[in-house]
Design an enzyme around this catalytic site. Structure first.
Site, PDB file in Angstrom:
ATOM      1  CB  CYS A 442      -1.197   0.030   1.361  1.00  0.00           C
ATOM      2  SG  CYS A 442      -2.477   0.945   1.295  1.00  0.00           S
ATOM      3  CG  HIS A 585      -6.708   3.139  -1.774  1.00  0.00           C
ATOM      4  ND1 HIS A 585      -5.209   2.739  -2.308  1.00  0.00           N
ATOM      5  CD2 HIS A 585      -5.790   2.891  -0.291  1.00  0.00           C
ATOM      6  CE1 HIS A 585      -4.853   2.038  -1.925  1.00  0.00           C
ATOM      7  NE2 HIS A 585      -4.543   2.015  -0.585  1.00  0.00           N
ATOM      8  CG  HIS A 600      -4.886   5.337   3.771  1.00  0.00           C
ATOM      9  ND1 HIS A 600      -5.924   4.236   3.563  1.00  0.00           N
ATOM     10  CD2 HIS A 600      -3.455   4.425   3.394  1.00  0.00           C
ATOM     11  CE1 HIS A 600      -5.346   2.957   3.204  1.00  0.00           C
ATOM     12  NE2 HIS A 600      -4.932   2.809   3.255  1.00  0.00           N
TER      13      HIS A 600
END
Length: 680
Positions: A442, A585, A600
């Site tokens: 991520c 995202h 985030h």
């Protein structure tokens, strides 16, 4: 993203189709060598080679449309390439002579000649760029359920098809003006003698990136303004006898290209190779060697020229100038040679037998001089201005889009080795390659699948720089490493492919579970280095209440979270968007003061694969506080995300003393001050 950065992005995307061109050029060159007179008409083997190569060269424009669309897409998906192909077919079909005749209700014979040249590099690159931009913006759009089959990637070719109708309509009116304007320019240039020959050659090269050189060539090579260089030169003695050609004049618009294509551009290729970073030279050397040989042997220069024309436009301008100088010198000295295909070795050998050739052999010493000039000038310019020619960008493990990424500040040999070594140590800390079964990332963390999370050595991971290690279950581990997570993950994949990595021998200790210290939120008289506004409208939530241990423990960084009620996510400060995750995202903003802010949106929203998020800017763009970055489909996200509580944290808090004046209650995107960052 500025214009130069965007051109470099196009240039790197072009490396995808350009890599196919040297092979095509060599195939054609071999065919012409076997049958130099008949060009395949007298030899079946020659025809086989020529047709094989020309299948690629003659379709270069569609290769560019596909390659640029693929190379500039955010996730390098095949759907982007398909979009480029669809767009090219629609545009070139609508702008073909037959279609123009039908649409404009005019006889085919009266259709402007410009439409016969619509299938060119300019159109291919234009379609590729448009297709990539549409793909990046709409490939994750969700349509209503009745139309859900056409959502996401399937939607983009449809949108591209409709947009190309508009582009074709515009080109129907402006393309003939551009084409005819260049023909008129060429007819004026021809009256300038040798100087005109040099000016023509300069514009010939300068127009190649957009494919408009064909309009100019038609004036000097064929019977548009009475010059007719190629047919006259091919006619040889017959053209002289018929009074169509003049010895020492016919061919002056061609001769000066031989020193450039046979010698100058190979010199440029050698300079690019020598300027490449050591770890990239093998790859660059293969490309440059094939492209240089194609240029020397056949006179096909596109593989070389397209390798630097967009990533280093100044070099291409220099190349155009030097080509003009070469053609001017040859024309002034009456060193004349001509070609039927291009100015390579094959055509020079054929030209030597032609009665129109005058002191053609002097083009060889001229070429040797230009080899040195190109090498010296290109190498000096690349080094002096740190131009990102092929191989000078740092190759980042795991990125196979074009083989290169930009990193101009840190020496590649040291940084690449450092990243690979760090990745190897992280694999050891995870329990070795035997324990590691999956690698993902991520924006701030490594998401790893393992056989046994109990084998993970948290002490070593933190010693390597990790802020924390989270064991989600026996098979899933997250390692908080900051905004370099994706780079480290890519390097770990590369290391895994190179061979097994052993686990560390030291066993995990109980001390490993202790959280690393975080900065407290304080109010003091220390100076404020940055004020952050809220990136989205919503309700403030304490970081400790975020349903994710990495954020709640402040392992990722210090800050607050927001439960969004608005749909537009904006920049919390002035700065550069250094990272947008490919599922849109989350993003990382480096502020003007150097703070690294991670925004985030939601928790575990990476699992949505981009659905519900629309990117409004690209990585590398400079933004201002309040400028929109993302758009949310909040109804979809609230229904499908585990949580939409969205942390906004500073990941490099070690550089600061703490945060002050945290907002509470409801905040408004781009207006409410979220918190202040205090200097040490």
């Amino acid at each position: 993203m500025n214009i130069l950065s965007y051109l470099q992005k196009i240039g790197r995307a072009l490396m995808v189709p350009v890599a196919t061109l040297p092979a095509a050029a060599i195939l054609m060159g071999v065919g012409y060598w076997i049958d130099p007179v008949g060009w395949g008409g007298d030899n079946a083997l020659a025809a086989f080679f020529i047709k094989s190569g020309s299948a690629i060269i003659e379709n270069m424009s569609v290769l560019f449309a596909i390659g640029v669309a693929y190379g500039m897409s955010k996730d390098k998906d095949g759907a982007a390439a398909l979009t480029g192909f669809v767009g090219f077919l629609v545009l070139t079909t609508l702008c073909s002579p037959a279609a123009v005749s039908m649409i404009q209700k005019i006889p085919l014979a009266q259709v402007p000649a410009a439409f016969g040249k619509i299938n060119n590099q300019f159109v291919g690159i234009l379609v590729g760029i448009i297709s990539a931009e549409l793909y990046n913006r709409f490939s994750h759009v969700e349509l209503p359920k009745a139309l859900s089959f056409f959502s996401g990637r399937r939607l983009v070719p449809i949108l591209t098809s409709f947009l190309m109708i508009l582009v074709a309509f515009i080109l129907m009116y402006i393309w003939p003006l551009i084409f005819n304007g260049l023909v008129t320019l060429g007819m004026h240039i021809q009256h300038l003698g040798s100087a005109g020959a040099g000016i023509y050659a300069f514009f010939n090269r300068l127009l190649i990136p957009v494919g408009l050189h064909h309009a100019l060539n038609s004036v000097f090579w064929f019977d548009v303004a009475g010059i007719n260089d190629i047919p006259n030169f091919l006619g040889g003695q017959e053209s002289i006898n018929a009074g169509k050609a003049t010895v020492g004049i016919t061919g002056r618009y061609q001769a000066g290209f031989f020193p450039i294509m046979m010698f100058g551009l190979p010199g440029a290729a050698l300079a690019i190779y020598h300027c490449a970073r050591p770890e990239n030279r093998a790859k660059v050397g293969g490309i440059m060697l094939a492209a240089a040989f194609a240029s020397f042997f056949t006179g096909i220069t596109e593989p070389l020229e397209f390798s630097f024309m967009f990533v280093a436009p100044v070099l291409y301008f220099i190349h155009a100038l030097l080509t003009g100088v070469s053609v001017f010198i040859a024309a002034s000295m009456h060193w004349i040679a001509g070609f039927g295909f291009s100015a390579g070795l094959v055509d020079m050998v054929l030209s030597s037998r032609n009665p129109l050739a005058t002191q053609w052999y002097m083009l060889i010493p001229q070429g040797l001089v230009f080899f040195v000039v190109y090498y010296v000038v290109f190498r000096f310019t690349i080094k002096k201005f740190n131009l990102l020619t092929p191989g000078r960008e740092l190759a980042v493990a795991g990125d196979e889009s074009d083989g290169y990424n930009v990193d101009v500040e840190t020496p590649a040999s040291s940084k690449a080795d450092e990243t690979a070594a760090l990745a190897r140590r992280y694999i050891s800390a995870i329990g070795g390659s035997e324990n590691l079964t999956g690698i993902d990332a991520c924006i701030t963390r490594l998401r790893l699948n393992v056989k046994d999370s109990g084998l993970v050595n948290e002490t070593l991971a933190k010693r390597l720089g990790a802020s924390g290690v989270i064991r989600l279950n026996k098979q899933s581990v997250q390692v908080i490493v900051g905004t370099r997570a994706e780079i480290i993950a890519g390097a770990m994949r590369t290391v895994m492919l190179s061979g097994p990595v052993a686990a560390v021998t030291a066993a995990p200790t109980a001390a490993a579970v202790a959280e690393s210290p975080v900065q407290a939120v304080v109010k003091s008289n220390k100076p404020i280095v940055e004020k952050l506004v809220s990136p989205i409208t919503g309700d403030v939530v304490a970081l400790a209440q975020v349903p994710d241990e990495a954020f709640a423990s402040k392992a990722v960084g210090d800050g607050v979270a927001i439960r969004p009620t608005g749909k537009i996510v904006v920049a919390p400060a002035n700065g550069v968007v250094v990272k947008i995750f490919n599922t849109n995202h989350a993003f990382c903003l480096e502020t003007e003061a150097g703070a690294e802010v991670v925004v985030h949106m939601g928790i575990d929203t990476v699992a949505l694969n981009g659905q519900g998020f629309t990117r409004l800017v690209e990585e590398g763009e400079t933004v201002t506080a309040g400028q929109p970055i993302l758009e949310l489909d909040l109804a979809y996200l609230n229904a499908n995300a585990r949580s939409m509580i969205s942390p906004v944290v500073v990941s490099n808090m070690d550089d600061y003393s703490g945060l002050a004046t945290l907002a509470t209650g409801t905040v408004v995107a781009g207006e409410s001050v979220l918190y202040e960052i205090q200097a040490k």
